[in-house]
Design a protein around this motif. Structure first.
Motif, PDB file in Angstrom:
ATOM      1  N   ARG A   1       0.846  -1.195   0.000  1.00  0.00           N
ATOM      2  CA  ARG A   1       0.000   0.000   0.000  1.00  0.00           C
ATOM      3  C   ARG A   1       0.885   1.249   0.000  1.00  0.00           C
ATOM      4  O   ARG A   1       1.901   1.307   0.672  1.00  0.00           O
ATOM      5  CB  ARG A   1      -0.911  -0.003   1.223  1.00  0.00           C
ATOM      6  CG  ARG A   1      -1.766   1.255   1.317  1.00  0.00           C
ATOM      7  CD  ARG A   1      -2.751   1.198   2.466  1.00  0.00           C
ATOM      8  NE  ARG A   1      -3.995   0.565   2.052  1.00  0.00           N
ATOM      9  CZ  ARG A   1      -4.637  -0.353   2.754  1.00  0.00           C
ATOM     10  NH1 ARG A   1      -4.153  -0.767   3.902  1.00  0.00           N
ATOM     11  NH2 ARG A   1      -5.765  -0.869   2.313  1.00  0.00           N
ATOM     12  N   ASN A   2       0.475   2.262  -0.780  1.00  0.00           N
ATOM     13  CA  ASN A   2       1.214   3.525  -0.847  1.00  0.00           C
ATOM     14  C   ASN A   2       2.606   3.349  -1.450  1.00  0.00           C
ATOM     15  O   ASN A   2       3.562   4.001  -1.050  1.00  0.00           O
ATOM     16  CB  ASN A   2       1.308   4.155   0.557  1.00  0.00           C
ATOM     17  CG  ASN A   2       1.672   5.628   0.472  1.00  0.00           C
ATOM     18  OD1 ASN A   2       1.314   6.297  -0.487  1.00  0.00           O
ATOM     19  ND2 ASN A   2       2.392   6.118   1.452  1.00  0.00           N
ATOM     20  N   THR A   3       2.712   2.443  -2.426  1.00  0.00           N
ATOM     21  CA  THR A   3       3.947   2.347  -3.223  1.00  0.00           C
ATOM     22  C   THR A   3       3.595   2.692  -4.666  1.00  0.00           C
ATOM     23  O   THR A   3       2.421   2.706  -5.044  1.00  0.00           O
ATOM     24  CB  THR A   3       4.538   0.916  -3.180  1.00  0.00           C
ATOM     25  OG1 THR A   3       3.586   0.011  -3.736  1.00  0.00           O
ATOM     26  CG2 THR A   3       4.878   0.502  -1.754  1.00  0.00           C
ATOM     27  N   TYR A   4       4.618   2.977  -5.465  1.00  0.00           N
ATOM     28  CA  TYR A   4       4.387   3.343  -6.868  1.00  0.00           C
ATOM     29  C   TYR A   4       4.481   2.103  -7.747  1.00  0.00           C
ATOM     30  O   TYR A   4       5.483   1.394  -7.718  1.00  0.00           O
ATOM     31  CB  TYR A   4       5.384   4.413  -7.309  1.00  0.00           C
ATOM     32  CG  TYR A   4       4.978   5.755  -6.752  1.00  0.00           C
ATOM     33  CD1 TYR A   4       4.114   6.579  -7.458  1.00  0.00           C
ATOM     34  CD2 TYR A   4       5.384   6.146  -5.483  1.00  0.00           C
ATOM     35  CE1 TYR A   4       3.677   7.776  -6.920  1.00  0.00           C
ATOM     36  CE2 TYR A   4       4.950   7.345  -4.941  1.00  0.00           C
ATOM     37  CZ  TYR A   4       4.095   8.147  -5.672  1.00  0.00           C
ATOM     38  OH  TYR A   4       3.649   9.324  -5.132  1.00  0.00           O
ATOM     39  N   GLN A   5       3.428   1.850  -8.505  1.00  0.00           N
ATOM     40  CA  GLN A   5       3.356   0.660  -9.350  1.00  0.00           C
ATOM     41  C   GLN A   5       2.899   1.055 -10.751  1.00  0.00           C
ATOM     42  O   GLN A   5       2.363   2.152 -10.954  1.00  0.00           O
ATOM     43  CB  GLN A   5       2.374  -0.356  -8.747  1.00  0.00           C
ATOM     44  CG  GLN A   5       2.701  -0.788  -7.321  1.00  0.00           C
ATOM     45  CD  GLN A   5       4.004  -1.549  -7.202  1.00  0.00           C
ATOM     46  OE1 GLN A   5       4.492  -2.143  -8.175  1.00  0.00           O
ATOM     47  NE2 GLN A   5       4.597  -1.534  -6.005  1.00  0.00           N
ATOM     48  N   HIS A   6       3.104   0.148 -11.706  1.00  0.00           N
ATOM     49  CA  HIS A   6       2.643   0.429 -13.079  1.00  0.00           C
ATOM     50  C   HIS A   6       2.240  -0.873 -13.733  1.00  0.00           C
ATOM     51  O   HIS A   6       2.552  -1.957 -13.235  1.00  0.00           O
ATOM     52  CB  HIS A   6       3.742   1.137 -13.878  1.00  0.00           C
ATOM     53  CG  HIS A   6       5.047   0.404 -13.873  1.00  0.00           C
ATOM     54  ND1 HIS A   6       5.317  -0.623 -14.730  1.00  0.00           N
ATOM     55  CD2 HIS A   6       6.149   0.544 -13.093  1.00  0.00           C
ATOM     56  CE1 HIS A   6       6.539  -1.087 -14.504  1.00  0.00           C
ATOM     57  NE2 HIS A   6       7.065  -0.405 -13.510  1.00  0.00           N
ATOM     58  N   GLY A   7       1.538  -0.751 -14.849  1.00  0.00           N
ATOM     59  CA  GLY A   7       1.045  -1.932 -15.543  1.00  0.00           C
ATOM     60  C   GLY A   7      -0.439  -1.838 -15.831  1.00  0.00           C
ATOM     61  O   GLY A   7      -0.972  -2.526 -16.698  1.00  0.00           O
ATOM     62  N   GLY A   8      -1.124  -0.953 -15.073  1.00  0.00           N
ATOM     63  CA  GLY A   8      -2.581  -0.883 -15.188  1.00  0.00           C
ATOM     64  C   GLY A   8      -3.076   0.331 -15.957  1.00  0.00           C
ATOM     65  O   GLY A   8      -2.370   0.915 -16.780  1.00  0.00           O
ATOM     66  N   ILE A   9      -4.324   0.708 -15.643  1.00  0.00           N
ATOM     67  CA  ILE A   9      -5.014   1.776 -16.384  1.00  0.00           C
ATOM     68  C   ILE A   9      -5.195   2.985 -15.478  1.00  0.00           C
ATOM     69  O   ILE A   9      -5.959   2.940 -14.513  1.00  0.00           O
ATOM     70  CB  ILE A   9      -6.404   1.286 -16.851  1.00  0.00           C
ATOM     71  CG1 ILE A   9      -6.246   0.115 -17.825  1.00  0.00           C
ATOM     72  CG2 ILE A   9      -7.181   2.427 -17.516  1.00  0.00           C
ATOM     73  CD1 ILE A   9      -7.550  -0.567 -18.168  1.00  0.00           C
TER      74      ILE A   9
END
Length: 519
Positions: free
Chosen positions: A494-502
């Motif tokens: 939670r509250n981390t930076y992620q990518h891959g989605g919309i």
């Protein structure tokens, strides 16, 4: 009540009674004295918000008093008041960091303006920004209900970022929360827009935005020329707001020719989006044409090891095989310094490509390192961290060198990232991919409303890991979590930076062309 304490130092203080009464009526507290020596004694015992200081006094002069005040209280604003317009006095005073400079006779409104300018400036800017955003808020809310094209979405997102950056400079928690909720609402609507339109962009490319796989052909190639070398910098994982935070630094060396937002393909992840950028192909086509280079999620080994080969193949396909091109990937500080030191050797290339992995390292390490988690706890802090890195990075040195050598500069990225706040449960077999913002695998179970599910990956030009593989992409600020060990997993990510989605943050990203400023 203003609760502002003013010290006024003038050997003819009695003549200033009307001014002092005027300020006291405005609720300012004014302490007076008639010499520099007296002023220094008072400053030792009391605290003041601002000092008005006569230049021409017997005993300690105004300039001498100024030096002493600054030695004791370096941060207190001092306004110099003088009969003399002699240049050396002005220069001396300005050199000693006076806050303002007034020529006698002064009228009460000048004094008031000086106080406001020095003490109320941030409050006044804050109030103006807040009231302007409140007006714009209603307009953005109306626009959001109407937005129905990829151009409109990019425009709306940049408008939200403009206000976010404006509000960065003022400490108004209420306004920031309102903007956050507006961004969140925008992402919910944007998710619906992508779900409805994304697939059709491949059926009719003429109605599609510039995307990862079309960017090079449509936007980079027209900028290339034999007359001027080009430096293409792809900063991995660079959000639009991060670009805006360090753009002013680059403006010292380069002036902007064009800037467009373009769209990352799904998944908004490096192995898909960046390979698409360099190959000019969608992942499904890469898998067919270059099986030796393409790797699926659960294949062993690095997924972005063949960008240089993909680029060469694309140049050949576009009939540009006579261009002199070099490709470099920077994955650590040592790498970066080495290229900065030897950058002159690139001057005979038509195109030098540099992939810079820093932002990726940072956002991934955020989940691993508590320190980075502390430093980038929200978007404002993340921007600030990016700016701080950029100012001290080999990348800035490379850009400075490029300017000196007359390179055209293109800056872009492969995808952005989003700060994930809420978990959404997903179940898959052990071959399911590991990314937190998208999953691909067989027999996935998920919360329908939280994801865009694509049963047949071919529909959006993605390969299948196996028969019956599907893709799901997280929407909003969700991250996909397995039920086993759920609570630990959730608190960790939670509250981390992620990518891959919309999301707007992941999909709408900058492409900028700049020309070197003349020395």
């Amino acid at each position: 009540m203003n609760h502002i304490n003013i010290l006024w130092v003038d050997d003819e203080i009695d003549l200033l009674k009307p001014h002092i009464l005027f300020l006291e009526q405005k609720q300012y507290k004014v302490t007076t004295c008639q010499s520099g020596t007296e002023a220094l004694e008072i400053i030792d015992d009391s605290s003041f918000d601002i000092v008005f200081l006569d230049e021409n006094m017997p005993g300690l002069t105004g300039l001498e008093t100024l030096n002493e005040i600054k030695a004791k209280r370096p941060n207190i604003p001092v306004v110099m008041i003088t009969k003399s317009e002699e240049e050396y006095i002005m220069e001396e005073a300005i050199g000693n960091k006076i806050a303002d400079y007034l020529i006698k006779p002064v009228n009460p409104n000048q004094i008031l303006l000086s106080i406001k300018k020095n003490l109320d400036h941030s409050r006044l800017v804050s109030e103006r920004t807040t009231s302007n955003y409140q007006q714009e808020f209603r307009k953005i809310a109306m626009d959001m209900a109407m937005v129905n094209s990829f151009e409109d979405w990019a425009e709306l997102y940049r408008k939200l970022l403009y206000w976010e950056l404006q509000l960065d400079d003022i400490e108004d928690v209420g306004m920031t929360e309102i903007l956050e909720s507006q961004k969140s609402e925008a992402n919910t609507q944007f998710g619906k827009f992508i779900e409805k339109n994304y697939e059709s962009w491949f059926d009719s490319p003429e109605d599609a935005p510039v995307m990862s796989h079309t960017l090079f052909k449509e936007k980079v190639v027209p900028e290339l020329s034999k007359d001027q070398p080009t430096l293409l910098v792809v900063v991995d994982n660079l959000r639009y707001d991060q670009w805006q935070s360090f753009e002013p630094v680059i403006n010292n060396y380069y002036k902007k020719l064009t800037e467009i937002p373009y769209y990352s393909i799904l998944p908004t992840a490096t192995q898909y989006a960046r390979n698409a950028l360099f190959s000019g192909l969608m992942p499904l086509e890469m898998e067919k044409l270059f099986p030796q280079y393409w790797k699926n999620d659960n294949d062993e080994g690095g997924k972005n090891l063949y960008e240089a080969e993909f680029l060469q193949a694309q140049l050949k396909r576009l009939g540009l095989r006579d261009l002199k091109v070099e490709y470099h990937k920077i994955t650590n500080l040592k790498n970066g310094k080495k290229i900065a030191e030897t950058f002159k050797s690139q001057k005979d290339n038509d195109l030098t490509v540099i992939v810079y992995n820093f932002v990726d390292m940072l956002s991934h390490s955020k989940t691993e390192m508590e320190v980075v988690k502390e430093l980038a706890s929200n978007d404002k802090a993340y921007r600030s961290l990016t700016l701080s890195w950029f100012k001290n990075s080999p990348l800035l040195e490379i850009i400075q060198q490029a300017q000196t050598l007359g390179f055209k500069l293109i800056i872009t990225t492969d995808h952005g990232t989003i700060n994930v706040k809420n978990p959404s449960k997903v179940i898959g077999d052990r071959d399911t991919s590991l990314n937190l913002r998208y999953k691909t695998g067989r027999s996935l179970t998920y919360q329908d409303r939280d994801v865009m599910a694509v049963k047949n990956p071919k529909d959006i030009h993605l390969p299948s890991m196996s028969m019956n593989s599907s893709f799901v992409f997280a929407k909003d600020d969700l991250f996909l979590a397995y039920p086993n060990n759920y609570n630990h997993y959730v608190s960790y990510y939670r509250n981390t930076y992620q990518h891959g989605g919309i999301s707007l943050e992941e999909m709408v990203i900058p492409f900028v062309v700049m020309l070197p400023r003349q020395k």
